[in-house]
Design a protein around this motif. Structure first.
Motif, PDB file in Angstrom:
ATOM      1  N   LYS A   1       4.227  -1.541  -4.544  1.00  0.00           N
ATOM      2  CA  LYS A   1       4.302  -2.997  -4.765  1.00  0.00           C
ATOM      3  C   LYS A   1       3.627  -3.748  -3.628  1.00  0.00           C
ATOM      4  O   LYS A   1       2.889  -4.719  -3.864  1.00  0.00           O
ATOM      5  N   GLU A   2       3.887  -3.337  -2.409  1.00  0.00           N
ATOM      6  CA  GLU A   2       3.306  -4.007  -1.241  1.00  0.00           C
ATOM      7  C   GLU A   2       1.776  -3.936  -1.284  1.00  0.00           C
ATOM      8  O   GLU A   2       1.096  -4.949  -1.087  1.00  0.00           O
TER       9      GLU A   2
ATOM     10  N   GLY B   1      -3.385  -6.483  -9.747  1.00  0.00           N
ATOM     11  CA  GLY B   1      -2.508  -7.470 -10.371  1.00  0.00           C
ATOM     12  C   GLY B   1      -1.730  -6.883 -11.532  1.00  0.00           C
ATOM     13  O   GLY B   1      -0.530  -7.148 -11.689  1.00  0.00           O
ATOM     14  N   ILE B   2      -2.394  -6.070 -12.316  1.00  0.00           N
ATOM     15  CA  ILE B   2      -1.735  -5.416 -13.451  1.00  0.00           C
ATOM     16  C   ILE B   2      -0.658  -4.462 -12.944  1.00  0.00           C
ATOM     17  O   ILE B   2       0.465  -4.459 -13.451  1.00  0.00           O
TER      18      ILE B   2
ATOM     19  N   THR C   1       6.848  -5.031 -10.995  1.00  0.00           N
ATOM     20  CA  THR C   1       7.828  -6.085 -10.740  1.00  0.00           C
ATOM     21  C   THR C   1       8.425  -6.678 -12.008  1.00  0.00           C
ATOM     22  O   THR C   1       9.271  -7.574 -11.930  1.00  0.00           O
ATOM     23  N   ARG C   2       8.008  -6.184 -13.153  1.00  0.00           N
ATOM     24  CA  ARG C   2       8.515  -6.690 -14.427  1.00  0.00           C
ATOM     25  C   ARG C   2       9.989  -6.336 -14.554  1.00  0.00           C
ATOM     26  O   ARG C   2      10.373  -5.187 -14.353  1.00  0.00           O
ATOM     27  N   PRO C   3      10.815  -7.327 -14.887  1.00  0.00           N
ATOM     28  CA  PRO C   3      12.235  -6.998 -15.084  1.00  0.00           C
ATOM     29  C   PRO C   3      12.390  -6.078 -16.305  1.00  0.00           C
ATOM     30  O   PRO C   3      11.648  -6.198 -17.269  1.00  0.00           O
TER      31      PRO C   3
END
Length: 160
Positions: free
Chosen positions: A129-130, A147-148, A154-156
């Motif tokens: 993620k970082e 970005g994808i 990070t999508r819940p």
């Protein structure tokens, strides 16, 4: 085994390295043998960054994510050395932003984004993620896919 390295005249590496990479491709089904050729090519790579890209792809598609990650790290180190880039992200980020259209810097960003993908595959989600967030913040056109990846990471989770 005889290989015809003139088929790939656009691939600008010495003939001996090109032959090793072609032997790796010809022996794709024999992972142990093809990996030996890839490792030999990497040992001779020097400043030829395309060899690191080829090796990364080989390891990635062979699902050997540890070696894919190691290869991206080597590529990032090589570009850092060639371009005299700092290690510290706070110093590096503005350089990457200002030079984002230069071929080696684009390769650096692409390799960095690829390392985020491989880290995600290895289960190191926070680091993935970082890295994807860092590249996403530089990459306005989403050329590197960070970005994808960031959105996926990070999508819940959806409720049933």
């Amino acid at each position: 085994m005889q290989v015809d390295s003139t088929k790939f005249s656009w691939f600008e590496v010495p003939e001996n390295i090109k032959n090793l990479l072609m032997l790796a491709a010809k022996n794709w089904e024999n992972t142990l043998e093809s990996e030996i050729y890839i490792q030999q090519a990497l040992a001779l790579a020097g400043e030829h960054t395309d060899v690191f890209v080829a090796a990364y792809r080989f390891f990635y598609y062979k699902n050997n994510y540890q070696l894919a990650l190691q290869t991206t790290s080597q590529l990032l180190d090589k570009i850092r050395e060639l371009e005299k880039l700092p290690d510290d992200w706070q110093l590096l980020q503005p350089i990457l932003v200002n030079r984002a259209e230069e071929p080696r810097i684009r390769l650096y960003l692409n390799a960095y984004a690829a390392s985020g993908l491989v880290l995600a595959k290895l289960g190191q989600l926070e680091l993935a993620k970082e890295i994807s967030a860092r590249v996403k913040n530089i990459d306005n056109k989403n050329d590197f896919g960070a970005g994808i990846l960031f959105d996926i990471l990070t999508r819940p989770s959806e409720e049933d």
